[in-house]
Design an enzyme around this catalytic site. Structure first.
Site, PDB file in Angstrom:
ATOM      1  N   GLY A  72     -49.244  82.662 -47.771  1.00 55.02           N
ATOM      2  CA  GLY A  72     -49.076  84.056 -48.178  1.00 55.02           C
ATOM      3  C   GLY A  72     -49.575  84.337 -49.582  1.00 55.02           C
ATOM      4  CB  SER A 103     -42.927  61.814 -50.160  1.00 54.59           C
ATOM      5  OG  SER A 103     -44.312  61.779 -49.908  1.00 54.59           O
ATOM      6  CG  HIS A 139     -41.001  67.667 -42.009  1.00 48.67           C
ATOM      7  ND1 HIS A 139     -40.460  68.056 -43.222  1.00 48.67           N
ATOM      8  CD2 HIS A 139     -42.325  67.500 -42.232  1.00 48.67           C
ATOM      9  CE1 HIS A 139     -41.425  68.129 -44.127  1.00 48.67           C
ATOM     10  NE2 HIS A 139     -42.570  67.809 -43.556  1.00 48.67           N
ATOM     11  CG  LEU A 156     -49.082  70.861 -48.809  1.00 45.95           C
ATOM     12  CD1 LEU A 156     -49.000  70.082 -50.119  1.00 45.95           C
ATOM     13  CD2 LEU A 156     -48.073  72.000 -48.810  1.00 45.95           C
ATOM     14  CG  HIS A 195     -41.058  63.493 -42.203  1.00 44.32           C
ATOM     15  ND1 HIS A 195     -40.869  62.254 -42.769  1.00 44.32           N
ATOM     16  CD2 HIS A 195     -42.125  64.041 -42.847  1.00 44.32           C
ATOM     17  CE1 HIS A 195     -41.777  62.057 -43.711  1.00 44.32           C
ATOM     18  NE2 HIS A 195     -42.545  63.119 -43.777  1.00 44.32           N
ATOM     19  N   GLY A 243     -44.454  86.971 -46.608  1.00 46.46           N
ATOM     20  CA  GLY A 243     -44.335  85.570 -46.985  1.00 46.46           C
ATOM     21  C   GLY A 243     -45.168  85.280 -48.214  1.00 46.46           C
ATOM     22  N   GLY A 258     -45.414  81.874 -49.600  1.00 46.58           N
ATOM     23  CA  GLY A 258     -45.681  80.453 -49.779  1.00 46.58           C
ATOM     24  C   GLY A 258     -47.162  80.210 -49.973  1.00 46.58           C
ATOM     25  NE  ARG A 286     -45.466  63.456 -41.725  1.00 46.53           N
ATOM     26  CZ  ARG A 286     -45.539  64.558 -42.470  1.00 46.53           C
ATOM     27  NH1 ARG A 286     -45.303  65.742 -41.928  1.00 46.53           N
ATOM     28  NH2 ARG A 286     -45.850  64.486 -43.746  1.00 46.53           N
TER      29      ARG A 286
END
Length: 650
Positions: free
Chosen positions: A45, A290, A414, A454, A272, A40, A42, A343
């Site tokens: 990774g 978003s 999501h 993130l 989401h 991975g 992303g 959410r």
């Protein structure tokens, strides 16, 4: 299955520093003797591969995309959390820790979450030093905005492109190491199995390699290393329609599960609240708007069913609805948090309005996100500065301008909080197999707060795995086995047999069609609202669909070249098995918490009711063999700093 979380002793705020101080180290001159396989590319990774290579380890990194830049982390829009308290509004490491625990409905580990909050403050400095163009105030200081589940502004952002900009930062660090020869990058390679080899004493098997398919040539290849890091994201595409890229899949962690790794809390899936509603049967994915839009946008539905019907028929425009006829339901139900309620709660409130017949969009599955008041207060130019690219995206997809009329939104799958079980070191119960980012279960409990994905991916890759992997390698010693080892031969033969089986069925239905059918079962019976009756029904339908899959699947072409239908068939086959486990876990967890909402367990106001006596734990499922029920193991959750309480945002 041994489930030792290995949480360090001592006060919560000191655990990570004590743990680092007590970890074994690998001499810089010896690091080049170790090879680490990172699956991975992303945020988790790429940051892990770049950091480990910078330390001197030899790294092999794999992604099924044509470039690491296409990892799904690029799709994240709104921001990344960090307890910097730049706004001087009362934020702190402890407050971020508490908000995350509460946001997860008290179903996550204190030790892991507190460390995440501590490390968050370093991530922003790291990324800013890499050149990530975070939004800044007029004086040049980094700007912040609010996200759901918090009453402070701790979210750093780069307009609506935060994931893309952060990934470019990690990619630049990764590219540097590729150029230096420290990282061997394998694009268009998909991991299809995990290889376990007994340790040098002939005892417990350790993760020492992977089997991957070269997606261009079709070759099945073996790769050996001293440790394996899975950074492969979540399994939201088990529902078919989700905000994830079509390529996102469960296969890597499912292969690890079938090799003995525990799979924790698979029923914890996140819905989401601000996605563009589905518009047709042939749609292949959903588009996210978003969560940052909820800073200035107000969510509402018409107060009457009659008015909603007129809106669905387009007899009137949404902008013509009088204020007195609008139900700003989040502001009404959750006055303390309003439109920035978490959410899961916001999603269920939208579903409640639509189930009451007050939904908009042609399907009746939609509510409004309205910027009229914000534009009147701040001006269209300011709103365009904050959200312009998101408004442009919305207009390209729907044909409507959100400057002139409200956006239509509806909840969609999501993120997934469940994943492979890991201890405090991010190592699974399989020695040598580490799991980072969304692929593990460790930080978000039953519901992830916005802007924390993130944060976790970069925390794991930049700041945690360099210490914990080094401790493991120092104890295990160097010595990656040869790919001629019997374990590699056996695994490769198994994959070749499986590929041959896909190609030999020659049925009359595509893998995509089976995936769609599975997605409908999952969404209708194990989606936003779940019941024992519905889950039992799903557990009858999914095995029947899987049996049909192995009789009627058609895969054109061969396995000796590029064949995207063959790739899809393997991923759907794994989803068909995993979906059953997800529903089994949802049925077993007889409570409501976070994104796992059992309709049998709600209070008079429709809020989730937990069962702390029986389910204040992690459900970890172990593979017992094909066509055999999995074995459930339990890791109790203990709280030292946080007191269990009813989760309220009112």
């Amino acid at each position: 299955m041994k489930l030792d979380a290995k949480i360090p002793a001592g006060p919560l705020a000191e655990k990570w520093e004590r743990h680092k101080a007590g970890s074994k180290l690998v001499n810089p001159a010896n690091r080049r003797k170790y090879r680490v396989l990172v699956v991975g590319s992303g945020l988790a990774g790429a940051s892990a591969a770049a950091t480990l290579a910078e330390l001197g380890y030899q790294v092999s990194c794999f992604c099924y995309q044509d470039s690491p830049r296409r990892a799904h982390s690029i799709a994240a829009q709104g921001g990344i959390n960090a307890a910097k308290n730049y706004q001087n509004d009362g934020d702190s490491v402890h407050r971020l820790f508490y908000d995350t625990i509460k946001g997860g409905d008290f179903r996550s580990r204190e030790g892991n979450v507190y460390r995440l909050a501590q490390v968050s403050v370093d991530i922003i400095d790291q990324c800013a030093a890499q050149g990530v163009p975070f939004a800044r105030e007029y004086g040049g200081l980094l700007d912040n905005r609010s996200f759901g589940g918090a009453q402070v502004s701790r979210t750093f952002y780069a307009r609506g492109q935060t994931g893309q900009q952060l990934l470019l930062g990690a990619y630049s660090a990764l590219s540097r190491q590729i150029g230096l020869g420290q990282v061997q990058m394998y694009n268009r390679h998909e991991m299809l199995d995990l290889v376990l080899v007994p340790d040098k004493a002939g005892g417990e098997p350790h993760a020492k390699g992977i089997i991957a398919r070269n997606l261009v040539t079709g070759a099945i290849e073996s790769f050996s290393g001293d440790a394996v890091l899975l950074c492969t994201g979540g399994y939201g595409n088990v529902f078919y329609l989700s905000t994830n890229a079509q390529g996102c899949n469960v296969s890597a962690i499912w292969r690890a599960y079938k090799r003995g790794a525990g799979l924790a809390n698979p029923c914890y899936t996140q819905i989401h609240p601000t996605c563009i509603p589905a518009h047709g049967e042939q749609q292949s994915k959903l588009t996210l708007m978003s969560e940052s839009l909820r800073n200035d946008g107000r969510v509402w539905a018409p107060k009457s069913r009659e008015l909603a019907e007129k809106l669905r028929r387009r007899e009137i425009k949404s902008s013509d609805v009088k204020e007195a006829d609008r139900d700003y339901y989040l502001e009404r139900k959750y006055p303390s948090f309003g439109n920035l309620a978490p959410r899961d709660i916001s999603s269920r409130a939208a579903k409640e309005a639509c189930d009451d017949g007050r939904g908009v969009a042609s399907s009746g599955h939609g509510v409004y996100l309205d910027f009229t008041a914000a534009i009147q207060r701040l001006g269209e130019k300011k709103i365009a500065e904050r959200y312009g690219n998101l408004f442009d995206m919305y207009q390209r997809i729907t044909g409507d301008s959100a400057y002139k009329m409200p956006m239509m939104i509806y909840p969609a799958v999501h993120y997934t909080m469940g994943g492979l079980w890991v201890d405090y070191n991010l190592m699974s119960n399989v020695p040598g197999l580490f799991v980072l980012g969304e692929a593990n279960f460790s930080d978000h409990g039953a519901n992830r707060l916005g802007a924390s994905a993130l944060m976790q991916g970069l925390a794991d890759g930049y700041f945690i795995i360099p210490y914990t992997l080094g401790d493991y390698l120092a104890k295990a010693g160097a010595g990656a086995p040869s790919t001629d080892h019997a374990a590699f031969k056996e695994a490769q033969a198994g994959i070749e047999e499986r590929v041959g089986k896909f190609l030999s069925i020659r049925g009359d239905e595509s893998a995509r069609s089976f995936h769609q059918r599975l997605g409908k079962i999952m969404w209708e019976l194990c989606g936003m609202a779940r019941s024992a009756e519905g889950l039992k029904k799903a557990l009858q339908q999914i095995p029947a669909l899987r049996e049909e899959f192995w009789k009627r699947l058609t895969v054109p072409g061969s396995g000796e070249n590029l064949n995207m239908e063959l790739e899809r068939a393997g991923r759907v086959a794994d989803f068909l098995e995993f979906g059953e486990l997800l529903c089994r876990d949802a049925l077993d967890r007889d409570e409501s918490c976070g994104g796992h909402f059992r309709v049998e367990h709600q209070d008079a106001e429709g809020e989730a009711v937990r069962d702390d006596e029986h389910f204040s734990n992690v459900s970890v499922w172990g593979f017992a063999g094909d066509n055999k029920p999995p074995v459930k193991h339990v890791e109790p959750l203990t709280y030292e700093e946080v007191h269990l309480a009813k989760r309220s945002y009112k």
